[in-house]
Design a protein around this motif. Structure first.
Motif, PDB file in Angstrom:
ATOM      1  N   MET A   1       0.850  -1.199   0.000  1.00 44.92           N
ATOM      2  CA  MET A   1       0.000   0.000   0.000  1.00 44.92           C
ATOM      3  C   MET A   1       0.884   1.247   0.000  1.00 44.92           C
ATOM      4  SD  MET A   1      -3.197   0.842   2.492  1.00 44.92           S
ATOM      5  CE  MET A   1      -4.279   2.219   2.150  1.00 44.92           C
ATOM      6  N   SER A   2       0.540   2.227  -0.840  1.00 48.58           N
ATOM      7  CA  SER A   2       1.376   3.411  -1.007  1.00 48.58           C
ATOM      8  C   SER A   2       1.169   4.419   0.120  1.00 48.58           C
ATOM      9  CB  SER A   2       1.074   4.080  -2.349  1.00 48.58           C
ATOM     10  OG  SER A   2       1.467   3.262  -3.413  1.00 48.58           O
ATOM     11  N   TYR A   3       2.239   5.123   0.427  1.00 44.81           N
ATOM     12  CA  TYR A   3       2.209   6.252   1.355  1.00 44.81           C
ATOM     13  C   TYR A   3       1.856   7.483   0.529  1.00 44.81           C
ATOM     14  CZ  TYR A   3       3.737   9.066   5.383  1.00 44.81           C
ATOM     15  OH  TYR A   3       3.788   9.921   6.449  1.00 44.81           O
ATOM     16  N   VAL A   4       0.774   8.166   0.884  1.00 45.19           N
ATOM     17  CA  VAL A   4       0.229   9.225   0.035  1.00 45.19           C
ATOM     18  C   VAL A   4       0.735  10.594   0.470  1.00 45.19           C
ATOM     19  CG1 VAL A   4      -1.866  10.303  -0.874  1.00 45.19           C
ATOM     20  CG2 VAL A   4      -1.846   7.849  -0.370  1.00 45.19           C
ATOM     21  N   GLY A  23       5.499   5.706  -7.096  1.00 42.60           N
ATOM     22  CA  GLY A  23       5.819   4.287  -7.137  1.00 42.60           C
ATOM     23  C   GLY A  23       6.778   3.929  -6.031  1.00 42.60           C
ATOM     24  N   ASP A  24       7.073   2.650  -5.909  1.00 41.38           N
ATOM     25  CA  ASP A  24       7.965   2.158  -4.853  1.00 41.38           C
ATOM     26  C   ASP A  24       7.484   2.632  -3.483  1.00 41.38           C
ATOM     27  OD1 ASP A  24      10.067   0.756  -3.774  1.00 41.38           O
ATOM     28  OD2 ASP A  24      11.527   2.377  -4.043  1.00 41.38           O
ATOM     29  N   GLY A  25       6.160   2.555  -3.293  1.00 35.36           N
ATOM     30  CA  GLY A  25       5.586   2.870  -1.984  1.00 35.36           C
ATOM     31  C   GLY A  25       5.135   4.293  -1.785  1.00 35.36           C
ATOM     32  N   ILE A  26       5.247   5.160  -2.826  1.00 37.46           N
ATOM     33  CA  ILE A  26       4.828   6.555  -2.715  1.00 37.46           C
ATOM     34  C   ILE A  26       3.810   6.881  -3.795  1.00 37.46           C
ATOM     35  CG2 ILE A  26       5.571   8.953  -3.069  1.00 37.46           C
ATOM     36  CD1 ILE A  26       8.060   8.419  -1.583  1.00 37.46           C
ATOM     37  N   ALA A  27       2.742   7.588  -3.409  1.00 35.32           N
ATOM     38  CA  ALA A  27       1.754   8.099  -4.361  1.00 35.32           C
ATOM     39  C   ALA A  27       1.528   9.576  -4.084  1.00 35.32           C
ATOM     40  CB  ALA A  27       0.436   7.330  -4.245  1.00 35.32           C
ATOM     41  N   PHE A  28       1.233  10.353  -5.137  1.00 38.98           N
ATOM     42  CA  PHE A  28       0.954  11.780  -5.001  1.00 38.98           C
ATOM     43  C   PHE A  28      -0.553  12.023  -5.077  1.00 38.98           C
ATOM     44  CE2 PHE A  28       5.183  12.917  -7.343  1.00 38.98           C
ATOM     45  CZ  PHE A  28       5.902  12.481  -6.245  1.00 38.98           C
ATOM     46  N   ARG A  29      -1.002  13.010  -4.312  1.00 39.13           N
ATOM     47  CA  ARG A  29      -2.360  13.519  -4.474  1.00 39.13           C
ATOM     48  C   ARG A  29      -2.266  15.039  -4.511  1.00 39.13           C
ATOM     49  NH1 ARG A  29      -7.985  12.433  -0.994  1.00 39.13           N
ATOM     50  NH2 ARG A  29      -9.360  13.315  -2.600  1.00 39.13           N
ATOM     51  N   GLY A  43      -7.382  11.862   6.758  1.00 34.58           N
ATOM     52  CA  GLY A  43      -6.573  10.666   6.625  1.00 34.58           C
ATOM     53  C   GLY A  43      -6.447  10.133   5.214  1.00 34.58           C
ATOM     54  N   SER A  44      -6.943  10.882   4.213  1.00 32.27           N
ATOM     55  CA  SER A  44      -6.817  10.411   2.830  1.00 32.27           C
ATOM     56  C   SER A  44      -5.456  10.742   2.230  1.00 32.27           C
ATOM     57  CB  SER A  44      -7.945  10.977   1.954  1.00 32.27           C
ATOM     58  OG  SER A  44      -7.980  12.381   2.007  1.00 32.27           O
ATOM     59  N   VAL A  45      -4.664  11.585   2.921  1.00 32.09           N
ATOM     60  CA  VAL A  45      -3.239  11.717   2.614  1.00 32.09           C
ATOM     61  C   VAL A  45      -2.478  11.511   3.921  1.00 32.09           C
ATOM     62  CG1 VAL A  45      -3.634  13.304   0.676  1.00 32.09           C
ATOM     63  CG2 VAL A  45      -3.106  14.230   2.937  1.00 32.09           C
TER      64      VAL A  45
END
Length: 271
Positions: A1-4, A23-29, A43-45
């Motif tokens: 699961m990615s860290y946002v 990627g590699d555990g990181i996602a952008f919002r 908590g959505s980021v």
């Protein structure tokens, strides 16, 4: 699961994440500061750049990283009040809905100078000057609006005009500096207090910042193309920022907390 990561899509943030890949555990919002503030609390980021006023107002629930900031000393060029009347004659102002920090800074500066102006949240640009004495714009919109008024790109910081085509431009960060002689901190990387940041994520953020600042011309070129502004202007803009939340910046944040009547917790993650 990615860290946002919550990221405001403003040019002045680009040096922090331009070289950070998803990627590699990181996602952008992406979102504007008012959205990111809320997403962090919900908590959505997981970790977000949030406006300094929001952090101070919610310091019982939030804690920032110790060495990241979006700050500057003197003019910021992207938190501008565009107006035709003199500062002391302002009465009705349209204000951005994107960030509370810039609005609270404006309130403080008006109050400090004894200017009694009403503030009205609005979306729009210089066309609002048909109905208001001034309009507060921030971020990319402030930069592109200012650039649209320029006929010649200044070669020196000492040649940057503060009035163009009958429109006065008051840089709120410069006005803060003239009053306090301190930097102004616009945003900090922040998490919820019950969710400490993973050290590996912080390490990658620091590495990305180092690459961004070390390759500022490349970052400026990318952002200039995105916004359709001259690359030289964008590079001039970006080299002005302070990204490390150093002692002067913390003093500036403390002074802002005092100015808006909020406590300054001086509480940072040890990472």
């Amino acid at each position: 699961m990615s860290y946002v990561l919550g990221i405001p899509r403003y040019a002045n943030v680009a040096p922090l994440y331009h070289f950070l890949e998803e990627g590699d555990g990181i996602a952008f919002r992406y979102g504007v500061p008012t959205q990111l503030n809320q997403w962090l609390l919900e908590g959505s980021v997981d970790l977000s750049l949030v406006s300094s006023y929001f952090y101070l107002k919610n310091a019982d629930r939030l804690r920032p990283l110790p060495d990241f900031s979006i700050a500057d000393l003197g003019p910021v060029y992207s938190v501008n009040l565009f107006h035709r009347k003199p500062w002391e004659a302002l009465r009705r102002l349209a204000i951005t809905t994107e960030s509370a920090t810039s609005v609270e800074l404006l309130r403080y500066l008006l109050r400090a100078d004894g200017v009694r102006a009403e503030l009205f949240p609005e979306q729009g640009g210089l066309e609002l000057l048909e109905r208001y004495d001034g309009v507060l714009l921030i971020g990319d919109r402030a930069i592109t609006t200012y650039c649209s008024l320029l006929s010649v790109i200044p070669e020196s910081v000492h040649q940057v005009p503060s009035e163009l085509e009958g429109v006065r431009i008051t840089d709120l960060s410069m006005k803060w500096f003239e009053r306090t002689r301190l930097p102004f901190v616009f945003a900090v990387w922040t998490t919820r207090k019950n969710a400490p940041p993973p050290p590996e994520i912080v390490r990658r953020l620091r590495q990305a910042r180092s690459l961004g600042l070390g390759n500022l011309a490349a970052v400026a070129g990318s952002e200039a193309q995105r916004l359709g502004v001259p690359e030289r202007l964008m590079q001039h803009y970006l080299w002005n920022f302070r990204y490390h939340l150093e002692v002067p910046d913390r003093l500036g944040l403390q002074a802002f907390a005092q100015a808006v009547g909020l406590p300054y917790p001086n509480d940072y993650w040890d990472v």
